[in-house]
Design a protein around this motif. Structure first.
Motif, PDB file in Angstrom:
ATOM      1  N   ALA A  13       4.639   4.908 -37.721  1.00  0.00           N
ATOM      2  CA  ALA A  13       4.197   5.164 -36.338  1.00  0.00           C
ATOM      3  C   ALA A  13       5.080   4.433 -35.340  1.00  0.00           C
ATOM      4  CB  ALA A  13       2.740   4.723 -36.165  1.00  0.00           C
ATOM      5  N   ILE A  14       5.477   3.211 -35.655  1.00  0.00           N
ATOM      6  CA  ILE A  14       6.327   2.459 -34.716  1.00  0.00           C
ATOM      7  C   ILE A  14       7.730   3.064 -34.668  1.00  0.00           C
ATOM      8  CG2 ILE A  14       7.464   0.222 -34.344  1.00  0.00           C
ATOM      9  CD1 ILE A  14       4.803  -1.083 -35.134  1.00  0.00           C
ATOM     10  N   SER A  37       7.471   6.158 -32.670  1.00  0.00           N
ATOM     11  CA  SER A  37       7.252   5.839 -31.257  1.00  0.00           C
ATOM     12  C   SER A  37       8.560   5.450 -30.582  1.00  0.00           C
ATOM     13  CB  SER A  37       6.239   4.696 -31.152  1.00  0.00           C
ATOM     14  OG  SER A  37       5.942   4.441 -29.815  1.00  0.00           O
ATOM     15  N   VAL A  38       9.359   4.637 -31.260  1.00  0.00           N
ATOM     16  CA  VAL A  38      10.665   4.233 -30.701  1.00  0.00           C
ATOM     17  C   VAL A  38      11.560   5.463 -30.548  1.00  0.00           C
ATOM     18  CG1 VAL A  38      12.783   2.924 -31.162  1.00  0.00           C
ATOM     19  CG2 VAL A  38      10.552   1.875 -31.572  1.00  0.00           C
ATOM     20  N   ASN A  62      10.406   7.653 -27.660  1.00  0.00           N
ATOM     21  CA  ASN A  62      10.621   7.031 -26.357  1.00  0.00           C
ATOM     22  C   ASN A  62      12.067   6.631 -26.114  1.00  0.00           C
ATOM     23  OD1 ASN A  62       7.903   6.616 -24.912  1.00  0.00           O
ATOM     24  ND2 ASN A  62       7.473   6.107 -27.041  1.00  0.00           N
TER      25      ASN A  62
END
Lengths: 183, 185
Positions: A155-156, A159-160, A163
């Motif tokens: 998920a991280i 997300s990076v 974004n």
């Protein structure tokens, strides 16, 4: 036996990816429902009203809860069913948008998702929808603690990646329309 | 038990990080809106996969003016597009201040009567739109399947294809490009 084990790992990876995707989608829509409201208006003709805004936020909560359900071993089966239903509805939404030649942003991941809704969403929805039949063929064997770690990392990273427009683009910014619009 | 607590803690931290990123995304979008005046309903963006630097295989007789213009703009609406319903009534006044003088309108529609009703409903008779039955010419000869779009041609060659949601922002964007002759920028 080995093939079944491999299939189980593949489905487990699918579960992790879907949970990470749903966590990001839920967080994005919780932060901003505007783009999703516009996409619903353009695709399905729904009015831009407070009710639709609440429905989008409700969908965001459902996505987040489904992602959490995918992590917890005892809740995974029902979460997979819900994720597949969500995926099917996203796929139908993408196909309708394509048929209607909708060019507005999807808003599927909140404000960060500015690409037009269409077949990409349909394809991603189909991947989600396939999770349920695949999990019947090869049930994922993933303990809760491991699943939590894998989903968190995925998920991280996702997300990076999603974004990167805000993290990387300002450093490499080119003048808007500098060399011709499509150039 | 401790493993479960750690797992929950990791998930909560992950949720916080993702929410933070989503918040940054939202703030950046709002910043762009306030600085550029570019709201979620107002955008101009290049159409992905448009066959740039190519000429349509053929030109309908009604659009020969655009095929010779330097540059010429072809606005494309469709009867099944919600944005087109919103933009169509604004077109007659928008066309007066459009930065390109050679402008034509094409309306793609699965049925001719739907297109005629669209023209009548939005008072587009004066613009003298050309109706593309089934969107066949746009799809097969030009290679464009979405609407609303603004196609910029230079002596018949497609030089830009822009998806847009607002005529004034489209006009401003065209003025900032090198698509127009210098004296019009």
């Amino acid at each position: 036996m080995q093939a079944t084990g491999l299939a189980s790992i593949v489905v487990g990876c699918g579960v992790v990816f879907v949970a990470a995707l749903l966590l990001n989608a839920g967080a994005g829509k919780l932060m901003s429902s505007k783009l999703a409201e516009v996409a619903l208006h353009e695709t399905l003709g729904l009015p831009r009203s407070a009710v639709v805004g609440i429905a989008v936020r409700g969908l965001a909560i459902a996505e987040t809860l489904t992602a959490i359900g995918l992590v917890i071993d005892g809740m995974r089966t029902i979460a997979i069913v819900i994720a597949s239903l969500l995926g099917f509805s996203f796929a139908v939404f993408g196909v309708i948008a394509r048929l209607r030649s909708v060019t507005v942003a999807c808003g599927c991941l909140g404000s960060i998702d500015t690409r037009p809704i269409g077949l990409r969403n349909a394809a991603l929805g189909t991947v989600l929808a396939l999770l349920f039949p695949l999990s019947i063929i090869a049930p994922p064997s993933l303990p809760t603690t491991l699943a939590a770690c894998y989903v968190s990392i995925a998920a991280i990273i996702l997300s990076v990646y999603l974004n990167r427009r805000f993290a990387v683009e300002p450093l490499l910014r080119r003048p808007a329309f500098g060399g011709g619009i499509n150039g | 038990m401790i493993e479960l607590v750690l797992a929950v803690a990791v998930l909560v931290l992950t949720g916080a990080v993702i929410l933070l990123y989503a918040m940054v995304g939202e703030l950046a979008a709002r910043f762009e809106e306030s600085v550029l005046g570019n709201s979620v309903r107002s955008f101009v963006r290049p159409l992905p996969d448009a066959p740039l630097n190519k000429s349509p295989k053929s030109w309908p007789a009604a659009l020969t003016g655009i095929s010779h213009a330097r540059p010429g703009a072809l606005l494309v609406f469709s009867t099944s597009c919600m944005s087109c319903e919103r933009l169509a009534p604004l077109l007659p006044s928008a066309i007066e201040s459009f930065p390109i003088s050679d402008v034509a309108l094409a309306i793609a529609s699965p049925r001719r009567d739907l297109a005629e009703s669209f023209v009548e409903r939005h008072g587009l008779q004066l613009v003298r739109p050309w109706i593309d039955d089934g969107g066949k010419w746009l799809r097969d000869d030009v290679g464009v399947t979405t609407s609303p779009v603004c196609l910029i041609f230079d002596v018949g060659q497609l030089t830009a294809a822009l998806s847009f949601s607002d005529f004034s922002i489209l006009g401003d964007a065209l003025l900032k490009t090198d698509l127009l002759p210098l004296e019009r920028r």
